[in-house]
Design an enzyme around this catalytic site. Structure first.
Site, mmCIF file in Angstrom:
data_model
loop_
_atom_site.group_PDB
_atom_site.id
_atom_site.type_symbol
_atom_site.label_atom_id
_atom_site.label_comp_id
_atom_site.label_asym_id
_atom_site.label_seq_id
_atom_site.Cartn_x
_atom_site.Cartn_y
_atom_site.Cartn_z
ATOM 1 N N CYS A 232 -5.520 0.877 5.978
ATOM 2 C CA CYS A 232 -5.733 2.335 5.923
ATOM 3 C C CYS A 232 -6.862 2.761 4.992
ATOM 4 O O CYS A 232 -7.186 3.949 4.915
ATOM 5 C CB CYS A 232 -4.439 3.047 5.522
ATOM 6 N N CYS B 15 0.438 3.127 3.643
ATOM 7 C CA CYS B 15 0.911 2.626 4.945
ATOM 8 C C CYS B 15 1.847 1.429 4.842
ATOM 9 O O CYS B 15 2.280 0.897 5.857
ATOM 10 C CB CYS B 15 -0.296 2.257 5.810
ATOM 11 N N ASP C 212 19.750 -9.235 -18.865
ATOM 12 C CA ASP C 212 19.580 -10.154 -17.738
ATOM 13 C C ASP C 212 18.480 -11.156 -18.090
ATOM 14 O O ASP C 212 17.323 -10.782 -18.278
ATOM 15 C CB ASP C 212 19.200 -9.355 -16.498
ATOM 16 N N CYS D 152 -6.633 -1.790 0.741
ATOM 17 C CA CYS D 152 -5.782 -1.957 1.915
ATOM 18 C C CYS D 152 -6.669 -2.120 3.141
ATOM 19 O O CYS D 152 -7.424 -1.197 3.483
ATOM 20 C CB CYS D 152 -4.864 -0.747 2.082
ATOM 21 N N CYS E 254 0.842 -1.186 0.000
ATOM 22 C CA CYS E 254 0.000 0.000 0.000
ATOM 23 C C CYS E 254 0.884 1.245 0.000
ATOM 24 O O CYS E 254 1.787 1.362 0.832
ATOM 25 C CB CYS E 254 -0.910 -0.011 1.224
#
Length: 449
Positions: free
Chosen positions: A231, A209, A357, A228, A206
């Site tokens: 919060c 938070c 990569d 979330c 989130c």
């Protein structure tokens, strides 16, 4: 227009004419030459256009192609970089070759590399930004997804009057307050149930938070109706949404957007997102829903390397670009839905355009492929040893397995594979190299244009 810009544009147009009439074409060289003469030439070229910038990790090229189809249905010619040459020089080339529209409305739809958004935005004034998604991709070039988003935002913030049309199912696009007006699109087709994404999914914290995000439903990866529980951060209201998915095959998808049915002649849930973005752009630019759906439902030739179907001596070869774990997994999910036996080739290069990569192949879920109905598997490309080892670990039966480094040998082997349908999954430069061989042998018309 300055004298310097005029000279640069004339030189660029001349080089494009020569390359396309006497060589094998060229999508970035004319732009490079033009920019060499006048580094600011894009400002003059783009001056009288309403511009849509399409950017994000996956789906830029097809979203751009679908958006162009939608807008052409109402406005006629639309300038675009259809080859997928999406850095500054490729975009300059697109403007050099522009045709005037009969409608009098000069529209440009530009696929733009994420890192090139701020570079291009120094010279043009976009009417709209379309943000498709952000996934881990070419770590050596982009870094992690928050760094990539920062590069995109740098360009967006140069133009606070531009509309931002964002994938509302991606939490990252709701993580920063913007001065721009933001309109969201996404999926609303599933029953709700509190769930978590797999632990190795990117972008699950989130932004308020740092609690782990939950989902009421997911489409794939970190896309879905997130919230979330700590919060209250949650997915924003969607203006454009996929209401229902009616049918899916590896070659097609039927679904509804805001109640309007689309019959898309290309498979994969990720491509439904691309069509949804194109629908949203068309709607914002006053194209009627019926016209948009008709344009999206046209059975046109596939876009370069994006489920492009090629007749190889009677075999149906579907070529699909793969470049990162999320995109790869979505392609693997799609081909698993094929109800007939098929052969599989995976071609791995590791040049700059591919990402040097190759560790991302270990995040692809090859283990769940139905090897019992894949009688022949081929690996190839410059890093064929890497992808061969990966597929051996995934459980490909040795008696069904072949390896070829040279793409000329790959092409010869494809012709001997036992099934009528073959899927070729390839990284960007491997797609280019294989298409050149196919063009040289007369199977396709050639080039990227």
């Amino acid at each position: 227009m300055s004298f310097k810009s005029s000279i640069a544009i004339t030189a660029g147009k001349t080089s494009h004419w020569f390359l396309h009439n006497f060589m094998h074409g060229g999508t970035s060289l004319p732009g490079k030459l033009t920019l060499k003469i006048d580094p600011d030439v894009l400002k003059a070229l783009a001056k009288n256009y309403e511009i849509v910038i399409i950017t994000g990790t996956n789906g830029k090229t097809l979203t751009t192609a679908l958006t162009v189809k939608v807008l052409q249905a109402k406005y006629g010619n639309v300038l675009t970089n259809k080859s997928g040459s999406n850095m500054k020089q490729g975009i300059v080339t697109a403007f050099l070759t522009a045709q005037k529209t009969s409608s009098g409305k000069n529209l440009a739809v530009l696929e733009t590399d994420e890192a090139n958004v701020p570079i291009v935005c120094e010279y043009i004034k976009p009417k709209m930004f379309v943000l498709t998604n952000l996934f881990r991709d070419q770590m050596d070039r982009y870094g992690e997804i928050y760094t990539t988003y920062g590069k995109i935002l740098k360009g967006v913030l140069m133009h606070p009057d531009a509309l931002v049309l964002a994938n509302g199912d991606a939490p990252i696009f709701n993580s920063k307050e913007l001065p721009n007006k933001v309109v969201y699109y996404g999926f609303a087709d599933k029953a709700e149930k509190d769930q978590l994404a797999p632990a190795n999914t990117d972008g699950l914290l989130c932004p308020g938070c740092q609690h782990i995000l939950h989902f009421k439903y997911r489409s794939y990866s970190n896309l879905g109706k997130y919230f979330c529980p700590n919060c209250g951060f949650k997915r924003p209201k969607l203006t454009y949404k996929v209401d229902r998915i009616l049918a899916q095959t590896p070659q097609s998808s039927k679904f509804t957007i805001n109640g309007h049915e689309v019959d898309l002649h290309i498979g994969g849930t990720y491509n439904i997102y691309n069509a949804l973005a194109a629908y949203a752009v068309g709607s914002q630019l006053e194209v009627e829903p019926k016209t948009i759906c008709q344009a999206l439902s046209q059975n046109d030739e596939k876009v370069f390397g994006r489920q492009e179907v090629i007749d190889l001596d009677g075999k149906e070869v579907t070529m699909i670009l793969v470049k990162n774990p999320v995109g790869l997994d979505q392609v693997l999910e799609m081909i698993k839905t094929d109800d007939k036996p098929f052969s599989l080739a995976v071609l791995l290069n590791a040049n700059y355009a591919d990402g040097i990569d190759t560790s991302w192949i270990w995040d692809g879920d090859f283990e769940n492929l139905p090897f019992d109905k894949i009688p022949s598997v081929l690996t190839g490309g410059e890093r064929y040893k890497d992808i061969t080892f990966r597929l051996r670990v995934a459980g490909v039966p040795e008696e069904n397995f072949a390896q070829r480094e040279s793409l000329k040998d790959v092409l010869a082997y494809l012709k001997t594979m036992p099934t009528e349908h073959i899927y070729v999954l390839a990284t960007y430069t491997a797609v280019l190299q294989l298409r050149k061989l196919l063009a040289d042998e007369g199977y396709i018309k050639g080039g990227m244009d």
